[in-house]
Structures are given as C-alpha cells and as structure tokens.
Design an enzyme around this catalytic site. Sequence first.
Site, PDB file in Angstrom:
ATOM      1  N   TYR A 142       0.775  -1.047   0.086  1.00 56.64           N
ATOM      2  CA  TYR A 142      -0.006  -0.038   0.053  1.00 56.64           C
ATOM      3  C   TYR A 142       0.935   1.019   0.109  1.00 56.64           C
ATOM      4  CZ  TYR A 142      -3.517   3.513   1.539  1.00 56.64           C
ATOM      5  OH  TYR A 142      -4.148   4.826   1.797  1.00 56.64           O
ATOM      6  N   ASP A 237       9.242   2.441  -0.156  1.00 59.76           N
ATOM      7  CA  ASP A 237       8.322   3.299   0.764  1.00 59.76           C
ATOM      8  C   ASP A 237       8.545   2.942   2.149  1.00 59.76           C
ATOM      9  OD1 ASP A 237       6.073   4.422   1.863  1.00 59.76           O
ATOM     10  OD2 ASP A 237       4.613   3.303   0.627  1.00 59.76           O
ATOM     11  N   LYS A 265       4.727   8.887   9.385  1.00 65.33           N
ATOM     12  CA  LYS A 265       4.411   8.392  10.598  1.00 65.33           C
ATOM     13  C   LYS A 265       5.171   8.816  11.611  1.00 65.33           C
ATOM     14  CE  LYS A 265       1.909   4.327   8.388  1.00 65.33           C
ATOM     15  NZ  LYS A 265       0.640   4.430   8.712  1.00 65.33           N
TER      16      LYS A 265
HETATM   17  N1  PLP Z   1       2.865   4.071   2.282  1.00 65.36           N
HETATM   18  C1  PLP Z   1       2.740   3.136   3.220  1.00 65.36           C
HETATM   19  C2  PLP Z   1       3.704   1.989   3.488  1.00 65.36           C
HETATM   20  C3  PLP Z   1       1.958   3.294   4.445  1.00 65.36           C
HETATM   21  O1  PLP Z   1       1.763   2.373   5.266  1.00 65.36           O
HETATM   22  C4  PLP Z   1       0.870   4.473   4.364  1.00 65.36           C
HETATM   23  C5  PLP Z   1      -0.247   4.372   5.547  1.00 65.36           C
HETATM   24  O2  PLP Z   1      -0.649   3.574   6.101  1.00 65.36           O
HETATM   25  C6  PLP Z   1       0.906   5.381   3.353  1.00 65.36           C
HETATM   26  C7  PLP Z   1       1.987   5.039   2.491  1.00 65.36           C
HETATM   27  C8  PLP Z   1      -0.092   6.509   3.211  1.00 65.36           C
HETATM   28  O3  PLP Z   1       0.233   7.143   3.992  1.00 65.36           O
HETATM   29  P1  PLP Z   1      -0.768   8.325   4.632  1.00 65.36           P
HETATM   30  O4  PLP Z   1      -1.906   7.425   5.421  1.00 65.36           O
HETATM   31  O5  PLP Z   1      -0.062   9.119   5.694  1.00 65.36           O
HETATM   32  O6  PLP Z   1      -1.286   9.318   3.616  1.00 65.36           O
END
Ligand code: PLP
Length: 427
Positions: A142, A237, A265
């Site tokens: 994700y 990511d 985060k």
């Molecule tokens: N990338 C990863 C690996 C994530 O786990 C998340 C959210 O959980 C995101 C991107 C997206 O972040 P946000 O919810 O702050 O938009």
Amino acid sequence: MMKSSKEFRIAKKYIPGGVNSPVRSFKAVNSSPFFVKKSKGPHIFDIDDKRYIDYVNSWGSIILGHCDSRIINTLSKSIDLGLTYGAPCQNEVLLAKKICKIFPSIEKIRMVSSGTEATMSAIRLARGYTKKDKIIKFDGCYHGHGDSFLIRAGSGLSTFGKPDSLGVTKSIAKDTFSLPYNDINKVHQTIRKNKNKIACIIIEPIAGNMNFVRSEKNFLKSLRELCTKNKILLIFDEVMTGFRVALGGAQSIYRVKPDITTLGKVIGGGLPVGAFGGRIDIMNNLAPMGGVYQAGTLSGNPLTMAAGLKTLDIISKKGFFERLHKQTEYFMNQLNKSAVNHLLDFHTDFEGGMFGLFFHNSKKITNYKEIKKLNSKIFVDFFRFMLKKGIFFAPSPFEAGFISSAHTKKHFDFTKEMFEKFLSSRR
Ligand code: PLP
C-alpha cells in the site's frame, strides 16, 4: 461500547461510513468502532471509559507511547511560537539534516503532510527525472491512495493494471504494473517487454499492509541491480518501516540503497506528516530548482517539525531500537508459547517495533496471494475477543501491529493471558 455505538450512529449521518479512514470502521471484523476519548502511554481510552492496550499506535506513528511527556513539553513550547507560518523555519532544516544523517541514501529531503503525498510526489519526481511514464508496484503493498497506486494486477503479463477503485481512470491504470511480491522473474519480464518505458519501481521493503511480509534478501538486491542497469529509479516506501523496524528503516537491515525513500508516521511524532528524499541529482529536479512541481500550504509545519525532531532525538539514542526489538521479541515469544500450548497453527514475525500475527502454520509467506488464503474467520474471533478484554489489535488480518517503548512486560503478559483464554474458549 454504549456511548461509542451511539456516536457511530450519529457519525454515519454526517461522515461517509462514520469514519475519516475506512479501516477505522471495523468493517473487516464485522464490528463497530469505539470512539476515543484520550490516550496515554501504551493505552487508549474510549468514551465509555474503557481502557485498551494499544497495538495499533496510530498505525505505527506513535513509537514512544501516547502523550509522551517529552513530546508534549516540546509541543507546548512550540505552540506559543505559532501554529503555521507558510515560510521556512529552522526546525525544518534541523529535521532534514537529521534524517539525511540517519539515512545515507537520502541526500536531500522534502517534507509534506501525509504518506500519500510523499509517494505521489516521489513517482512524479521519478517520472520527471527519467522522462518515462510507467511504474511497477507490487500486489499487497500500500502506498497511500494516489490514483497510480490503486491498481491491481491485470490478467496475464502483457496487460496493464486495472483500477482498484472507482474513479481511477483506465488511462492512469495503464501506466502501473502490479506484480507479485518477491517474484523477480515477473519484474524481469515486465522490464524486458517495456524497454525504456519504466520510470520507477516502488516497494515496501518489509510490507506492513498485507500483515507482515518480508521481501527476500536477494529480491531487493536484484531489484537494485535491475533498476541501475535499466535506468529505472528504485523507490523504497518506508512510510511505515522508517524509524520503526530499525532507526535507518528496512534499507539499513537489507543494506540496499534506493534512489528515493518515502517516509511518514514516526517522523511527525504523532502529527500529520510525510516526506520524500533521495539522491541529490534527483531531488534537485524539484521546483523551485527544477521542473517537477510539488508544494504544500502546511508542509514543514512548525509543530510537526518540533515533535518529529524531539522524537528522532530520543529514538536515535544508543540502545533504543535494541530494547524495542527485544520487547517485541518477548511479546511474540509469549504469544507463540500460548499457541504451542493449545496446538494452534500460528506464527509471528517482527522487526524493531513492528510485528505480524499469522493464524497459519507455514513460516513461509512471501506474497499477497498466500496471505489472502489465510483463515480470516479465526482472526476476526481473536480480534473481537481481545477487544472485549481491553486489547486493541489492528481491526484487519492484513495489517501489521506495533508496540511502543511505553509497552512493558506487564502489558505483554496480560495480552498472553487473554490470548490463552481466547484459545481455551475455542475448545
Ligand atoms: N505508504 C505506506 C507504506 C503506508 O503504510 C501508508 C499508510 O499507512 C502510506 C504510504 C500512506 O500514508 P498516509 O496514510 O499518511 O497518507
């Protein structure tokens, strides 16, 4: 859950599904959510004054426990100096410098307000830099809710991805390939068939959005080699894994250097945040230096920067991650022991302060297809039982769990005790 149930009914009248992010609805566990009144340390309290041990920790954002006094003091001081400036402040520079020091692959970094913004901007940058359009992602990873990521695998290799959400157009979907995690042959084939068309490969180096699935060591190494050879940018990511599985993220564990890293985060200390950074020659393509546009009213928000800096100061102290890792190890061992006592097919995996629970005997789960086959019925029963006992795990079998440094043996032992009760109740 009396007040929470009432609140949820009202919420549903004014907010789609009653929540501001779908997983919070508890739909995946056939339940309805509790509404939070406050949080402190390892606990979160609902509006019915029920206390839960929190293993969600705002989806990994909270690493020192809720309302850690050091963060609250920092924020209290910062708040008197202003809430948002729309002009540069020193803490932005300090935080950027600190992250660059901890992540050798990041030479320059830009702050944004969410992980989604970070990944969306990272792929735009990769496209602008390489002058190529297509991207490769992996099933089960994700990367936030940007259109280019809400894509599932098409049928067969030669077809492009398919939109995985209404509202994502076919023309966007045709630029994303979604391939099976840990399958290097599929990556080889896709690159070969799309010569000089792939701008970047984006991956969660340890996937936390399909429970907890590690990329195999050679997989990341091969991705690195393939990317370099074919002038494709490799994006890790690490919104979830950065400052969470280890101080330097998953890339410090695998010792593979991506071209761009996305973060979020933990670096906001609990406030809204995202960031993307990487090689200087790539980052210099961003406006105002280069032609890739990206901007944000609240980017580098002074409160977020202050909380993030303080958090990174604390967690970069010697021994923090070793202790966190040991705490998670103890916790996982406790759960594993209970499972053995009850002859349950179960195993765990973890790294730093992040973990996965699998109601399954195989230790070898390598991709989304395998995760989807697992029995989610037992997970749902487990989630609901534990919640009743005051223990909050992520309300979906596809999410990783998190501890904070405020969680102690006492909380893990209690959780184990309740897990035993759950297992006994199934006999
Ligand atoms: N990338 C990863 C690996 C994530 O786990 C998340 C959210 O959980 C995101 C991107 C997206 O972040 P946000 O919810 O702050 O938009």
